[in-house]
Design a protein around this motif. Structure first.
Motif, PDB file in Angstrom:
ATOM      1  N   VAL A  84       5.799  55.824  20.907  1.00  0.00           N
ATOM      2  CA  VAL A  84       6.912  56.149  21.807  1.00  0.00           C
ATOM      3  C   VAL A  84       6.967  55.142  22.948  1.00  0.00           C
ATOM      4  CG1 VAL A  84       7.705  57.855  23.515  1.00  0.00           C
ATOM      5  CG2 VAL A  84       7.062  58.588  21.215  1.00  0.00           C
ATOM      6  N   GLU A  85       5.840  54.885  23.561  1.00  0.00           N
ATOM      7  CA  GLU A  85       5.798  53.935  24.673  1.00  0.00           C
ATOM      8  C   GLU A  85       6.271  52.548  24.232  1.00  0.00           C
ATOM      9  OE1 GLU A  85       5.163  52.075  28.287  1.00  0.00           O
ATOM     10  OE2 GLU A  85       5.250  54.219  27.847  1.00  0.00           O
ATOM     11  N   SER A  86       5.730  52.077  23.143  1.00  0.00           N
ATOM     12  CA  SER A  86       6.044  50.731  22.657  1.00  0.00           C
ATOM     13  C   SER A  86       7.501  50.582  22.230  1.00  0.00           C
ATOM     14  CB  SER A  86       5.120  50.394  21.479  1.00  0.00           C
ATOM     15  OG  SER A  86       5.532  49.226  20.840  1.00  0.00           O
ATOM     16  N   ARG A  87       7.985  51.498  21.429  1.00  0.00           N
ATOM     17  CA  ARG A  87       9.343  51.375  20.884  1.00  0.00           C
ATOM     18  C   ARG A  87      10.415  51.668  21.934  1.00  0.00           C
ATOM     19  NH1 ARG A  87      10.085  48.983  16.073  1.00  0.00           N
ATOM     20  NH2 ARG A  87      11.467  50.553  15.289  1.00  0.00           N
ATOM     21  N   LEU A  98      13.249  57.838  18.163  1.00  0.00           N
ATOM     22  CA  LEU A  98      11.785  57.813  18.118  1.00  0.00           C
ATOM     23  C   LEU A  98      11.240  58.977  17.301  1.00  0.00           C
ATOM     24  CD1 LEU A  98      11.232  56.869  21.841  1.00  0.00           C
ATOM     25  CD2 LEU A  98      10.682  55.423  19.874  1.00  0.00           C
ATOM     26  N   ALA A  99      11.831  60.147  17.482  1.00  0.00           N
ATOM     27  CA  ALA A  99      11.397  61.322  16.722  1.00  0.00           C
ATOM     28  C   ALA A  99      11.581  61.083  15.227  1.00  0.00           C
ATOM     29  CB  ALA A  99      12.180  62.559  17.160  1.00  0.00           C
ATOM     30  N   GLN A 100      12.701  60.505  14.851  1.00  0.00           N
ATOM     31  CA  GLN A 100      12.962  60.228  13.436  1.00  0.00           C
ATOM     32  C   GLN A 100      11.939  59.246  12.874  1.00  0.00           C
ATOM     33  OE1 GLN A 100      14.954  61.658  11.271  1.00  0.00           O
ATOM     34  NE2 GLN A 100      14.209  60.304   9.682  1.00  0.00           N
ATOM     35  N   GLU A 101      11.648  58.199  13.607  1.00  0.00           N
ATOM     36  CA  GLU A 101      10.658  57.222  13.140  1.00  0.00           C
ATOM     37  C   GLU A 101       9.282  57.869  12.965  1.00  0.00           C
ATOM     38  OE1 GLU A 101      12.337  52.953  14.811  1.00  0.00           O
ATOM     39  OE2 GLU A 101      10.606  53.851  15.782  1.00  0.00           O
ATOM     40  N   LEU A 102       8.880  58.675  13.923  1.00  0.00           N
ATOM     41  CA  LEU A 102       7.570  59.324  13.826  1.00  0.00           C
ATOM     42  C   LEU A 102       7.513  60.305  12.658  1.00  0.00           C
ATOM     43  CD1 LEU A 102       6.775  59.845  17.605  1.00  0.00           C
ATOM     44  CD2 LEU A 102       5.583  58.321  16.008  1.00  0.00           C
ATOM     45  N   ARG A 103       8.608  61.026  12.426  1.00  0.00           N
ATOM     46  CA  ARG A 103       8.631  61.950  11.282  1.00  0.00           C
ATOM     47  C   ARG A 103       8.484  61.182   9.965  1.00  0.00           C
ATOM     48  NH1 ARG A 103      12.426  64.798  14.530  1.00  0.00           N
ATOM     49  NH2 ARG A 103      14.150  63.678  13.570  1.00  0.00           N
ATOM     50  N   THR A 104       9.135  60.027   9.856  1.00  0.00           N
ATOM     51  CA  THR A 104       9.028  59.263   8.609  1.00  0.00           C
ATOM     52  C   THR A 104       7.617  58.705   8.416  1.00  0.00           C
ATOM     53  OG1 THR A 104       9.787  57.183   9.590  1.00  0.00           O
ATOM     54  CG2 THR A 104      11.470  58.610   8.611  1.00  0.00           C
ATOM     55  N   LYS A 105       6.866  58.585   9.483  1.00  0.00           N
ATOM     56  CA  LYS A 105       5.483  58.112   9.384  1.00  0.00           C
ATOM     57  C   LYS A 105       4.500  59.260   9.164  1.00  0.00           C
ATOM     58  CE  LYS A 105       6.163  53.828  11.766  1.00  0.00           C
ATOM     59  NZ  LYS A 105       6.103  53.106  10.509  1.00  0.00           N
ATOM     60  N   GLY A 106       5.031  60.480   9.084  1.00  0.00           N
ATOM     61  CA  GLY A 106       4.195  61.625   8.754  1.00  0.00           C
ATOM     62  C   GLY A 106       3.537  62.308   9.935  1.00  0.00           C
ATOM     63  N   VAL A 107       4.017  62.050  11.135  1.00  0.00           N
ATOM     64  CA  VAL A 107       3.440  62.702  12.306  1.00  0.00           C
ATOM     65  C   VAL A 107       3.981  64.132  12.376  1.00  0.00           C
ATOM     66  CG1 VAL A 107       3.228  62.635  14.823  1.00  0.00           C
ATOM     67  CG2 VAL A 107       3.209  60.503  13.511  1.00  0.00           C
ATOM     68  N   ALA A 109       5.379  67.653  13.631  1.00  0.00           N
ATOM     69  CA  ALA A 109       6.445  67.916  14.609  1.00  0.00           C
ATOM     70  C   ALA A 109       5.903  68.240  16.003  1.00  0.00           C
ATOM     71  CB  ALA A 109       7.333  69.051  14.113  1.00  0.00           C
ATOM     72  N   THR A 110       4.804  68.968  16.072  1.00  0.00           N
ATOM     73  CA  THR A 110       4.215  69.311  17.374  1.00  0.00           C
ATOM     74  C   THR A 110       3.757  68.058  18.103  1.00  0.00           C
ATOM     75  OG1 THR A 110       3.429  71.372  16.403  1.00  0.00           O
ATOM     76  CG2 THR A 110       2.471  70.740  18.515  1.00  0.00           C
ATOM     77  N   LEU A 111       3.133  67.139  17.372  1.00  0.00           N
ATOM     78  CA  LEU A 111       2.660  65.891  17.980  1.00  0.00           C
ATOM     79  C   LEU A 111       3.827  64.998  18.377  1.00  0.00           C
ATOM     80  CD1 LEU A 111      -0.374  65.086  15.641  1.00  0.00           C
ATOM     81  CD2 LEU A 111      -0.390  66.187  17.896  1.00  0.00           C
ATOM     82  N   VAL A 112       4.891  65.018  17.588  1.00  0.00           N
ATOM     83  CA  VAL A 112       6.095  64.250  17.923  1.00  0.00           C
ATOM     84  C   VAL A 112       6.649  64.757  19.251  1.00  0.00           C
ATOM     85  CG1 VAL A 112       8.490  63.779  17.269  1.00  0.00           C
ATOM     86  CG2 VAL A 112       6.688  63.677  15.533  1.00  0.00           C
ATOM     87  N   GLN A 113       6.772  66.075  19.372  1.00  0.00           N
ATOM     88  CA  GLN A 113       7.311  66.670  20.599  1.00  0.00           C
ATOM     89  C   GLN A 113       6.448  66.318  21.802  1.00  0.00           C
ATOM     90  OE1 GLN A 113      10.304  68.018  20.634  1.00  0.00           O
ATOM     91  NE2 GLN A 113      10.106  68.075  22.833  1.00  0.00           N
ATOM     92  N   GLU A 114       5.137  66.406  21.642  1.00  0.00           N
ATOM     93  CA  GLU A 114       4.233  66.076  22.751  1.00  0.00           C
ATOM     94  C   GLU A 114       4.381  64.616  23.168  1.00  0.00           C
ATOM     95  OE1 GLU A 114       0.270  67.105  21.509  1.00  0.00           O
ATOM     96  OE2 GLU A 114       0.758  69.247  21.391  1.00  0.00           O
ATOM     97  N   ALA A 115       4.508  63.727  22.204  1.00  0.00           N
ATOM     98  CA  ALA A 115       4.652  62.299  22.513  1.00  0.00           C
ATOM     99  C   ALA A 115       5.974  62.023  23.221  1.00  0.00           C
ATOM    100  CB  ALA A 115       4.555  61.477  21.235  1.00  0.00           C
ATOM    101  N   LEU A 116       7.025  62.715  22.816  1.00  0.00           N
ATOM    102  CA  LEU A 116       8.340  62.493  23.418  1.00  0.00           C
ATOM    103  C   LEU A 116       8.422  63.040  24.841  1.00  0.00           C
ATOM    104  CD1 LEU A 116      10.667  63.211  20.388  1.00  0.00           C
ATOM    105  CD2 LEU A 116      10.049  60.984  21.361  1.00  0.00           C
ATOM    106  N   GLU A 117       7.537  63.948  25.192  1.00  0.00           N
ATOM    107  CA  GLU A 117       7.542  64.499  26.543  1.00  0.00           C
ATOM    108  C   GLU A 117       7.207  63.458  27.602  1.00  0.00           C
ATOM    109  OE1 GLU A 117       5.016  67.950  26.428  1.00  0.00           O
ATOM    110  OE2 GLU A 117       6.491  69.086  25.265  1.00  0.00           O
ATOM    111  N   GLN A 118       6.622  62.329  27.200  1.00  0.00           N
ATOM    112  CA  GLN A 118       6.339  61.289  28.177  1.00  0.00           C
ATOM    113  C   GLN A 118       7.609  60.584  28.645  1.00  0.00           C
ATOM    114  OE1 GLN A 118       3.961  57.907  26.719  1.00  0.00           O
ATOM    115  NE2 GLN A 118       4.399  58.597  24.646  1.00  0.00           N
ATOM    116  N   LEU A 119       8.715  60.753  27.916  1.00  0.00           N
ATOM    117  CA  LEU A 119      10.008  60.199  28.323  1.00  0.00           C
ATOM    118  C   LEU A 119      10.842  61.304  28.952  1.00  0.00           C
ATOM    119  CD1 LEU A 119      11.223  58.096  25.252  1.00  0.00           C
ATOM    120  CD2 LEU A 119      10.280  57.258  27.391  1.00  0.00           C
TER     121      LEU A 119
END
Length: 190
Positions: A84-87, A98-107, A109-119
């Motif tokens: 998330v930070e890099s992209r 960003l959420a879509q990219e992370l989902r396609t990489k198999g992350v 959903a809970t971890l995706v949401q947590e990562a997106l909270e930094q934005l």
């Protein structure tokens, strides 16, 4: 004699290779994972897919991947946060993209949401403004509608919501002196 010293003799080279015992599936899985992780961080699913593609049995794959998670070589939460930070910083991608990219990489959903909270919304809008400012110069000379479509379309492709995209474009055009009054909330940007 020099051929033998360099190991270039055909007999010596083949014999040396034949002396190595064949690797077990566990050893193969560990070697594949380490090789892939050396280049860049990967998610558990990316590694699992790579192991399956190379014919590693599922149970062996899960065992090796679980061990690598235990020792911290695989950390999907850290991967998602760094992604998330890099992209966002590097490509200006919005939370949705960003959420879509992370989902396609198999992350997960809970971890995706947590990562997106930094934005936060302000940071995302600021990035959208910066993207529009950079692109605005390249659209000078085009008619107003075409500029709006290009600028809003660029933001849409990066995952920005339509309302935010149009608001940012409207403000940028107004700041430049362009009449953006016709850019109402119902404008589709198409």
């Amino acid at each position: 004699m020099r051929e033998q010293e360099r190991g270039g003799g055909s007999r010596g080279g083949r014999e040396a290779r034949q002396e190595l015992p064949p690797q077990s599936p566990e050893e193969q899985a560990r070697a594949i994972c380490l090789r892939l992780l050396t280049g860049m961080p990967r998610t558990r699913r990316q590694l699992a897919d790579a192991l399956a593609k190379r014919g590693i049995p599922e149970e062996v794959s899960q065992q090796v991947l679980s061990r690598y998670e235990e020792v911290g070589l695989i950390d999907d939460a850290a991967f998602a946060g760094a992604w998330v930070e890099s992209r966002h910083r590097g490509r200006g991608l919005a939370r949705r993209a960003l959420a879509q990219e992370l989902r396609t990489k198999g992350v997960h959903a809970t971890l995706v949401q947590e990562a997106l909270e930094q934005l936060d919304s302000e940071q995302e809008e600021e990035t959208a403004r910066e993207l529009v400012e950079r692109k605005l110069r390249a659209t000078r000379g085009l008619d107003r509608d075409k500029r709006i479509r290009r600028l809003a379309g660029m933001l849409a492709r990066k995952g920005y919501p339509e309302g935010m995209a149009l608001r940012v474009v409207r403000r940028a055009l107004e700041a430049e002196g362009e009449d953006a009054d016709e850019l109402g909330p119902g404008y589709s940007g198409a």
